[in-house]
Design a protein around this motif. Sequence first.
Motif, short mmCIF file in Angstrom:
data_model
loop_
_atom_site.label_atom_id
_atom_site.label_comp_id
_atom_site.label_asym_id
_atom_site.label_seq_id
_atom_site.Cartn_x
_atom_site.Cartn_y
_atom_site.Cartn_z
N GLY A 30 0.84 -1.18 0.00
CA GLY A 30 0.00 0.00 0.00
C GLY A 30 0.88 1.24 0.00
O GLY A 30 2.10 1.13 0.03
N LEU A 31 0.26 2.40 -0.07
CA LEU A 31 1.02 3.65 -0.07
C LEU A 31 1.09 4.19 1.34
O LEU A 31 0.07 4.51 1.95
CB LEU A 31 0.37 4.68 -1.00
N ASN A 32 2.30 4.29 1.86
CA ASN A 32 2.54 4.82 3.20
C ASN A 32 3.09 6.24 3.05
O ASN A 32 4.21 6.43 2.57
CB ASN A 32 3.54 3.92 3.94
N LEU A 33 2.31 7.24 3.47
CA LEU A 33 2.73 8.63 3.29
C LEU A 33 3.93 9.00 4.15
O LEU A 33 4.65 9.95 3.82
CB LEU A 33 1.56 9.57 3.57
N VAL A 34 4.16 8.27 5.23
CA VAL A 34 5.37 8.50 6.02
C VAL A 34 6.60 8.14 5.18
O VAL A 34 7.60 8.86 5.16
CB VAL A 34 5.35 7.68 7.33
N GLU A 35 6.52 7.01 4.46
CA GLU A 35 7.61 6.61 3.57
C GLU A 35 7.78 7.61 2.43
O GLU A 35 8.90 7.87 1.98
CB GLU A 35 7.35 5.21 3.03
N VAL A 36 6.68 8.17 1.94
CA VAL A 36 6.76 9.22 0.91
C VAL A 36 7.48 10.44 1.47
O VAL A 36 8.39 10.98 0.84
CB VAL A 36 5.34 9.62 0.43
N TYR A 37 7.11 10.85 2.66
CA TYR A 37 7.70 12.04 3.28
C TYR A 37 9.21 11.92 3.42
O TYR A 37 9.96 12.87 3.16
CB TYR A 37 7.05 12.29 4.64
N TYR A 38 9.67 10.72 3.82
CA TYR A 38 11.11 10.52 4.03
C TYR A 38 11.84 10.08 2.76
O TYR A 38 13.04 9.77 2.81
CB TYR A 38 11.34 9.50 5.14
N GLY A 39 11.15 10.05 1.63
CA GLY A 39 11.79 9.73 0.36
C GLY A 39 12.04 8.25 0.12
O GLY A 39 12.87 7.89 -0.71
N LEU A 40 11.33 7.39 0.84
CA LEU A 40 11.52 5.95 0.68
C LEU A 40 10.55 5.34 -0.32
O LEU A 40 10.72 4.20 -0.73
CB LEU A 40 11.34 5.25 2.04
N ALA A 41 9.52 6.09 -0.70
CA ALA A 41 8.51 5.57 -1.63
C ALA A 41 8.24 6.63 -2.70
O ALA A 41 7.24 7.36 -2.64
CB ALA A 41 7.23 5.21 -0.88
N LEU A 42 9.13 6.72 -3.66
CA LEU A 42 9.03 7.74 -4.71
C LEU A 42 8.34 7.24 -5.97
O LEU A 42 7.84 8.03 -6.77
CB LEU A 42 10.44 8.23 -5.10
N GLN A 43 8.31 5.93 -6.16
CA GLN A 43 7.95 5.35 -7.45
C GLN A 43 6.59 5.80 -7.98
O GLN A 43 6.49 6.39 -9.06
CB GLN A 43 7.98 3.81 -7.36
N MET A 44 5.52 5.52 -7.24
CA MET A 44 4.18 5.72 -7.78
C MET A 44 3.84 7.19 -8.00
O MET A 44 3.24 7.55 -9.02
CB MET A 44 3.16 5.07 -6.85
N LEU A 45 4.21 8.05 -7.07
CA LEU A 45 3.92 9.47 -7.24
C LEU A 45 4.78 10.08 -8.34
O LEU A 45 4.35 11.03 -9.00
CB LEU A 45 4.11 10.21 -5.92
N THR A 46 5.98 9.54 -8.55
CA THR A 46 6.80 9.99 -9.68
C THR A 46 6.16 9.59 -10.99
O THR A 46 6.09 10.38 -11.94
CB THR A 46 8.22 9.40 -9.58
N TYR A 47 5.69 8.35 -11.07
CA TYR A 47 4.96 7.91 -12.26
C TYR A 47 3.77 8.82 -12.54
O TYR A 47 3.53 9.23 -13.69
CB TYR A 47 4.45 6.47 -12.07
N LEU A 48 3.01 9.12 -11.51
CA LEU A 48 1.83 9.96 -11.67
C LEU A 48 2.23 11.35 -12.16
O LEU A 48 1.58 11.91 -13.07
CB LEU A 48 1.08 10.07 -10.34
N ASP A 49 3.29 11.90 -11.60
CA ASP A 49 3.76 13.22 -12.01
C ASP A 49 4.16 13.23 -13.48
O ASP A 49 3.86 14.17 -14.22
CB ASP A 49 4.94 13.66 -11.14
N VAL A 50 4.79 12.15 -13.92
CA VAL A 50 5.22 12.06 -15.32
C VAL A 50 4.02 12.07 -16.26
O VAL A 50 3.97 12.83 -17.23
CB VAL A 50 6.08 10.79 -15.55
N VAL A 51 3.03 11.22 -16.00
CA VAL A 51 1.89 11.14 -16.92
C VAL A 51 1.04 12.41 -16.89
O VAL A 51 0.50 12.83 -17.92
CB VAL A 51 1.01 9.90 -16.65
N LEU A 52 0.93 13.05 -15.71
CA LEU A 52 0.15 14.29 -15.63
C LEU A 52 0.86 15.43 -16.34
O LEU A 52 0.22 16.22 -17.05
CB LEU A 52 -0.11 14.65 -14.17
N SER A 53 2.16 15.53 -16.16
CA SER A 53 2.91 16.63 -16.78
C SER A 53 3.02 16.47 -18.29
O SER A 53 3.20 17.46 -19.01
CB SER A 53 4.31 16.73 -16.16
#
Length: 218
Positions: A30-53
Amino acid sequence: LRGRIDRVDQAVDDDQLYLRIIDYKSSSRGLNLVEVYYGLALQMLTYLDVVLSQAETWLGMKATPAGILYFHVHNPMIQDEPDMEETKLEKALFKKFKMQGLVLADESVVRNMDTSLNTGFSDMLPVAISKSGNFYQSKVASKQEFALLQQYIRGLIERAGIEITTGKVELNPYQYKQQQACTYCPFLSVCQFDTGLEENNFHRLKQMKEEEVLNIIA
């Protein structure tokens, strides 16, 4: 920074284009926002940023995030009554493939993803909708929160690139709950991080609620 997006889904609702990322995993995730905050879970939000941009170039119009979801690829076992009816068995199996992640806090968008959802918990998505149309016990974020997460992820990637090019390589492995960065690291013999040395300490990450993480990022 390299990756391959497993799946992108699109839908148009009221002349608005929505995009959803799905990542296939061999283990439950699942997506853990704590891991996102500390830079441990970049993959999915990076993918999303790429397709949106790139949506205007790729699909001809601006897009809004519909969600990022993990699909667990596995062969589940159902331990229940021995002579279960086939339709009941199919429904039980279907629930085992319920996706985890984060979806847009928009009832119309969620119902487009799960057309069988009436009220209560979705069998497909990490959401539940009350009779009044409100979300509860759900993994949802507003458009503004998705935009904040996109911006934050870009900042993390930029900072990492700057630190690499400036030679910042100090030993700073994380420890989060029972997880440690060193457990599966192939470079432990190179960095020789040793907790027996006074100067070697884990970067212990703070446990936070997801609302707290979003407030800090904002």
